[in-house]
Enzyme design. Structure first.
Site, PDB file in Angstrom:
ATOM      1  CE  LYS A 289      -4.520   1.034   1.888  1.00 41.14           C
ATOM      2  NZ  LYS A 289      -5.592   0.557   2.774  1.00 41.14           N
ATOM      3  CD  GLU A 373     -19.528  -1.832   8.403  1.00 44.55           C
ATOM      4  OE1 GLU A 373     -19.708  -2.871   7.741  1.00 44.55           O
ATOM      5  OE2 GLU A 373     -18.600  -1.040   8.162  1.00 44.55           O
ATOM      6  NE  ARG A 401     -23.109  -2.972   3.340  1.00 45.13           N
ATOM      7  CZ  ARG A 401     -21.891  -3.296   2.865  1.00 45.13           C
ATOM      8  NH1 ARG A 401     -21.018  -3.874   3.652  1.00 45.13           N
ATOM      9  NH2 ARG A 401     -21.557  -2.991   1.620  1.00 45.13           N
TER      10      ARG A 401
HETATM   11  C1  LIG Z   1     -19.269  -1.107   4.624  1.00 48.85           C
HETATM   12  C2  LIG Z   1     -18.005  -0.302   4.714  1.00 48.85           C
HETATM   13  N1  LIG Z   1     -17.380  -0.206   5.891  1.00 48.85           N
HETATM   14  C3  LIG Z   1     -16.254   0.526   6.012  1.00 48.85           C
HETATM   15  C4  LIG Z   1     -15.747   1.197   4.925  1.00 48.85           C
HETATM   16  C5  LIG Z   1     -14.524   2.066   5.076  1.00 48.85           C
HETATM   17  N2  LIG Z   1     -13.399   1.521   4.266  1.00 48.85           N
HETATM   18  C6  LIG Z   1     -13.111   1.982   3.077  1.00 48.85           C
HETATM   19  S1  LIG Z   1     -11.797   1.218   2.382  1.00 48.85           S
HETATM   20  C7  LIG Z   1     -11.590   0.273   3.780  1.00 48.85           C
HETATM   21  C8  LIG Z   1     -10.466  -0.702   3.882  1.00 48.85           C
HETATM   22  C9  LIG Z   1     -10.359  -1.528   2.643  1.00 48.85           C
HETATM   23  O1  LIG Z   1      -9.253  -2.398   2.785  1.00 48.85           O
HETATM   24  P1  LIG Z   1      -8.913  -3.385   1.586  1.00 48.85           P
HETATM   25  O2  LIG Z   1     -10.163  -4.000   1.103  1.00 48.85           O
HETATM   26  O3  LIG Z   1      -7.868  -4.291   2.075  1.00 48.85           O
HETATM   27  O4  LIG Z   1      -8.390  -2.416   0.438  1.00 48.85           O
HETATM   28  P2  LIG Z   1      -7.036  -1.548   0.415  1.00 48.85           P
HETATM   29  O5  LIG Z   1      -7.418  -0.143   0.835  1.00 48.85           O
HETATM   30  O6  LIG Z   1      -6.082  -2.189   1.375  1.00 48.85           O
HETATM   31  O7  LIG Z   1      -6.552  -1.618  -0.994  1.00 48.85           O
HETATM   32  C10 LIG Z   1     -12.564   0.555   4.712  1.00 48.85           C
HETATM   33  C11 LIG Z   1     -12.678  -0.077   6.053  1.00 48.85           C
HETATM   34  C12 LIG Z   1     -16.435   1.084   3.704  1.00 48.85           C
HETATM   35  N3  LIG Z   1     -16.029   1.757   2.600  1.00 48.85           N
HETATM   36  N4  LIG Z   1     -17.551   0.324   3.623  1.00 48.85           N
HETATM   37 MG   LIG Z   2      -5.855  -4.087   2.076  1.00 52.31          MG
END
Ligand SMILES: Cc1ncc(C[n+]2csc(CCOP(=O)(O)OP(=O)(O)O)c2C)c(N)n1
Ligand SMILES: [Mg+2]
Ligand SMILES: CC(=O)[C@@H](O)[C@H](O)COP(=O)(O)O
Length: 632
Positions: A289, A373, A401
């Protein structure tokens, strides 16, 4: 590279990319240069607009390889959350506008079906990509088409319920699907849970690093059927080893990987092989990342998503503090130090909710359940059944959610869970998927549930304190992103009477009932109306539910017109409940309402959006004036 006002100079190769066809037309030896140009452009463009820099720097090679091998819009790409979709946008004709991302009138920060034919599916909330991709694959099969459907999901997206629900359905829904697990070990903060450990064990297991090396050599050299034999051979010879294909293959997904997600050639050859497979496959790639930008790789949490920053060192301007989030994290941590029954629960967002303060100081009563959630709400119900006082911190938009769990597990059983809904109101730059302007509508009908919103920071702490002490029912509080009007909280919070509002000023002509964050706009409205010679009452309702019926009816009967103000949609919002109250008591005083219209509000700057949609003092005055002239 400079960001000129109005125009944005793109590097040479990237400036030639007007669509995915141009990615295919580039000589292979130029692709690595293209990746570097994309990185350079992201770092510079987002320094001016802010955005999700870290996730996008991590998927540069992946996205270039996808567009090199597949053909959108015929082939379908889905990105989970799609916050990592900027590179995809750059390769599909939007490189010359990437510097407008998340700015008013500019590109949306997520994929949007209405923005491009290459954005086959919009997102913003996690966990949707696999299910929607499965639906698309199923539709393709039904129609007898043969395009490819590719779902890219991060490691944390796999902690999300809908992702696992989709996995359970794969083997019965289609024979052809490509899933890419983009594993960078990070959610917004570090990823959590058994899956995170499982993926990490794989990456760090000595046997797997050699397999990964062999796999990459193998795929590099031959690809094709022999890759499959190799994968099966490895599987047979790695007894008792944590091999994710056990997990994925039980779900009907042929597992490939893990491979280096920044090795462009390997990615291209692997996708060329996966294209030929007539079975659902999952490719596990390992990425970094923030790749290519030291400030981001050394602080993935900060650079997951941020405002503007200095390119030279990644430094950002100090935000207006304390934000409501900071006050929340500090307050419940302090409460919990005196009350061992208080617990804190987050769904993968300790940083955004500022529960990271609680995590640091009271780790054994802090729980991060991942992007889950629904589970978080049920987990909190479990705590409440044992006399604990769980504070469940989930943004208003993500709390959507958990509606069913709030209704039938929390409220029906009257379990005293405390719902703390940050981003209650506009989430400006993120746009319609993140604005928290529906929670009054989705909670107002829930019996037993108390719902409140503070007008300022001092009242916020009083409300949190009131919730901490309230064990008789579930309760919910909504509060906005960022700082309030700057009121300093009292040294000692006071417990509020449930369902009681406050009269901030008396008046005879207009009763303004201003909820929460609309307080500053209400004060401006009062000032302007008084300058016009009107007598204005200002009421702070404090509670959305139960309403202070006695106070509101008293002023509705006394005044010529009632004006409600809320940072929420008008449909089934706070103002609706006031209309219902007056109607139920045969009070005919007109009620005019300020709030968001019945549409999805675009991304943009909050001030501009409020003016555009009439959440202003001037619009408020225009609404009530006809009732003042008529009676004068
Ligand atoms: C239902 C929901 N909960 C929380 C979030 C906040 N959120 C956005 S991106 C993320 C983390 C995503 O991590 P990953 O899938 O590993 O993708 P990366 O950013 O590491 O590429 C979160 C918790 C969201 N967008 N949707
Ligand atoms: Mg990730
Ligand atoms: C993509 C996503 O859902 C999160 O990164 C979100 O953008 C965070 O919002 P805040 O910046 O308001 O914490």
């Amino acid at each position: 590279m400079t960001t000129k006002s109005g125009s944005f100079e793109l590097p040479e190769l990237l400036s030639q990319i007007k669509g995915p066809g141009d990615v295919k037309a580039l000589p292979e030896e130029k692709l690595t240069d293209l990746c570097e140009e994309i990185r350079h452009t992201l770092i510079h463009a987002l320094s001016q607009t802010g955005g999700h820099l870290g996730p996008n720097l991590g998927v540069v090679e992946l996205t270039v390889a996808l567009h090199r091998v597949f053909d959108t819009p015929e082939d379908k790409f889905l990105f989970d959350v799609s916050h990592q979709g900027y590179v995809h946008k750059m390769l599909t004709g939007r490189a010359d506008t990437i510097h407008t991302i998340r700015t008013p009138g500019g590109l949306n920060g997520f994929l949007l079906r209405t923005e491009s034919e290459h954005d086959c599916y919009g997102a913003g909330h996690a966990g949707t990509a696999l299910s929607a991709a499965l639906g698309m694959a199923s539709a393709r099969d039904l129609k007898g088409d043969d395009n490819h459907v590719v779902a890219v999901a991060g490691d944390a997206a796999f902690t999300c319920g809908p992702t696992l629900e989709a996995m359970n359905n794969v083997s019965e829904a289609t024979d052809k699907l490509i899933v890419v697990l983009n594993d960078n070990e990070w959610s917004i903060d570090r990823n959590v849970g058994a899956l995170a450990k499982y993926f990490n064990a794989l990456q760090t297991h000595p046997t797997f690093s050699s397999i990964r090396h062999k796999a990459s050599e193998f795929v590099g050299k031959v690809g094709g059927e022999s890759v499959r034999k190799f994968a099966h051979k490895v599987e047979r010879n790695t007894k008792n080893l944590i091999f994710p294909n056990v997990l994925f293959e039980k779900f009907g997904l042929r597992y490939y990987g893990p491979i280096d997600g920044h090795d462009l050639g390997l990615l291209i050859r692997t996708f060329e092989h996966l294209k030929t497979q007539d079975e659902p496959v999952i490719l596990h790639i390992i990425t970094e990342k923030g790749r290519g930008y030291k400030p981001a790789t050394s602080n993935p949490g900060k650079f997951h998503g941020l405002g503007t920053y200095k390119v030279e060192d990644g430094s950002t301007a100090a935000a207006a503090t304390p934000t409501y989030s900071e006050l929340f994290g500090r307050a419940i941590t302090d409460f919990a130090k005196k009350d061992p029954k208080i617990t804190a629960i987050t769904a993968a967002m300790p940083g955004g909710t500022k529960l990271e303060i609680f995590k640091e100081e009271i780790p054994d009563r802090y729980f991060d359940v991942g992007i889950a959630e629904e589970h978080a709400a049920l987990f909190a119900c479990g705590h409440a059944t044992h006399g604990l006082r769980p504070f469940l911190a989930i943004y208003s938009t993500f709390m959507q959610r958990a509606i069913d769990m709030i209704m039938h597990d929390m409220a029906l059983q009257n379990l005293p869970v405390r719902l703390c809904m940050d981003r209650g109101g506009l989430s400006g730059d993120d746009g319609p998927t993140h604005h928290g302007i529906f929670d009054i509508a989705y909670l107002r009908g829930v019996p037993n549930l108390i719902h409140m919103q503070p007008k300022d920071e001092d009242e916020f702490i009083d409300m949190l304190w009131t919730m901490a002490l309230h064990d008789d029912s579930p309760s919910a509080i909504r509060y906005p992103r960022g700082a309030g009007i700057g009121t300093t909280p009292k040294a000692e919070p006071q417990q509020l009477a449930i369902g009681k509002g406050e009269v901030l000023q008396d008046g005879q002509d207009i009763a303004i009932i201003s909820l929460g964050h609309m307080y500053a706009t209400a004060l401006e409205t009062v000032e302007k109306l008084e300058a016009l010679g009107h007598s204005v009452a200002l009421i702070n309702p404090r509670f959305i539910k139960p309403l202070d019926a006695e106070l509101i009816l008293e002023y509705a009967r006394k005044c010529k017109v009632v004006l409600t103000m809320e940072d929420h949609v008008l449909n089934n919002g706070f103002g609706t409940s006031v209309i219902e109250l007056l109607s139920n008591h045969d009070v005919a005083t007109p009620v005019k309402r300020i709030g968001w219209p019945d549409e999805f509000i675009d991304h943009g700057k909050e001030e501009q959006l409020r003016i555009q949609h009439g959440l202003t003092a001037d619009h408020a005055i225009s609404l009530v004036t006809p009732y003042l002239k008529a009676s004068s």
